[in-house]
Design an enzyme around this catalytic site. Structure first.
Site, short mmCIF file in Angstrom:
data_model
loop_
_atom_site.label_atom_id
_atom_site.label_comp_id
_atom_site.label_asym_id
_atom_site.label_seq_id
_atom_site.Cartn_x
_atom_site.Cartn_y
_atom_site.Cartn_z
N ASP A 209 51.64 8.40 -50.66
CA ASP A 209 52.22 7.86 -49.42
C ASP A 209 53.57 7.23 -49.73
OD1 ASP A 209 51.86 4.72 -49.83
OD2 ASP A 209 50.13 5.74 -50.67
N ASP A 211 54.30 4.08 -48.79
CA ASP A 211 54.09 2.66 -48.55
C ASP A 211 54.56 2.31 -47.13
OD1 ASP A 211 52.93 0.32 -49.67
OD2 ASP A 211 54.91 -0.54 -49.93
N1 LIG Z 1 51.19 2.09 -50.85
C1 LIG Z 1 50.30 1.67 -51.73
N2 LIG Z 1 50.24 0.37 -52.09
C2 LIG Z 1 49.35 -0.04 -53.01
N3 LIG Z 1 48.44 0.75 -53.59
C3 LIG Z 1 48.45 2.05 -53.25
N4 LIG Z 1 47.70 3.06 -53.65
C4 LIG Z 1 48.11 4.18 -53.03
N5 LIG Z 1 49.14 3.89 -52.19
C5 LIG Z 1 49.37 2.57 -52.31
#
Ligand SMILES: Nc1ncnc2[nH]cnc12
Ligand SMILES: CSC[C@H]1O[C@H](OP(=O)(O)O)[C@H](O)[C@@H]1O
Length: 289
Positions: A209, A211
């Protein structure tokens, strides 16, 4: 010299590996308390693997409650020579697109609520974390990832947050300004403890992703992480199989195997016998000579 036993810490979405010959779940006890789960042991070719689902099968343990010390201790007790961590990570960089793998080489630790050392009062030790990962295993893991069909980025800074909540947008932007590349909740204190246990550690971050820093993008949530992880689980498993094929037949010594030679500072007559007993697996090599 000897053979390799690779401990694999499987993260979100990766709770077993299916390619092992002679696969068996075994229980290993630790003086540091309960690890996340039993260990899945077996071989691929000449390489022995010991797999631990970091959050337990069924993903029952949140990052803060993970018993990192017990996890590393049981992997050491099980005879691991090296550790490969696999983790879901958020991307803090446009070019690090979800679906790719980042072989991390640095960390910024923002965790605040986790025991982060095997050592303490009665047996003080200071190991270097300047170069926190094993370059040898990292290079091999990167090549194994490519052979498994993944886009692999070599090098990157992982910021470890306490969680369990994802970051605020302000934090996400701040971490970008700090030159962090990926974000997760579990690599610390895992990498610190691996170093204290003299276990060379490499971390493959599986990008899931962006974030919450990217304009106009949906913010990270659990379904989006798991969707990408499930789509990539075959590549993660393929990486492990490819790694088995890439490891040289004999494991030559790593400088990380002996970091405790220059780390202990407590005078022998002031050491705490109870703590020394708990350190039997992690530091027995230097304490028992
Ligand atoms: N954006 C994110 N923040 C923290 N841990 C994660 N694990 C996978 N994506 C994450
Ligand atoms: C399910 S999203 C957040 C969760 O995923 C990562 O876990 P892991 O590093 O074990 O793959 C992240 O660190 C969080 O624990």
């Amino acid at each position: 010299m000897g053979g390799w036993t690779i401990g694999v810490l499987g993260g979100s979405g990766l709770y077993a590996i299916d390619a092992l010959d002679g696969a068996e779940w075994i229980t290993v006890d630790s003086p540091w308390g309960a690890p996340s789960d039993q260990l899945l042991t077996g071989t691929i070719g000449a390489v022995r693997f010991v797999f631990l689902p970091r959050h337990g099968r069924g993903h029952v343990i949140p990052p803060t409650a993970l018993n990192f010390r017990a996890n590393i201790d049981v992997l050491k007790r099980a005879g691991c020579t090296d550790l490969l961590a696999l983790s879901a990570v958020g991307s803090l960089r446009e070019h690090l697109a979800p679906g790719g793998f980042v072989v991390v080489d640095q960390f910024i630790d923002r965790t605040v609520a986790r025991p982060n050392s095997f050592f303490g009062t009665g047996m003080v030790a200071h190991v270097s974390m300047a170069d926190p990962v094993c370059p040898r295993l990292s290079v091999l893991a990167a090549e194994a990832g490519r052979r498994a069909g993944a886009t692999v980025y070599e090098g990157g800074t992982y910021v470890a947050i306490e969680g369990p909540q994802f970051s605020t947008s302000a934090e996400s932007h701040l971490y970008r300004q700090w030159n962090c590349d990926v974000i997760g909740m579990t690599a610390m204190p895992e990498a610190r403890l691996a170093r204290e246990a003299e276990l060379p550690y490499a971390l493959v971050g599986m990008l899931t992703d962006y974030d919450c820093w990217r304009e106009g993008d949906a913010h990270v949530d659990v379904p989006s992480v798991l969707k990408v992880m499930h789509a990539n689980a075959d590549k993660a498993r393929g990486l492990i199989v490819a790694l088995a094929g890439l490891l040289p037949a004999e494991r030559t010594a790593s400088p990380i195997d002996t970091v405790l030679d220059t780390a202990l500072i407590t005078a022998p007559d002031r050491r705490d016998p109870a703590l020394l007993a708990r350190l039997d697996a992690v530091a027995g090599r230097v304490l028992n000579r």
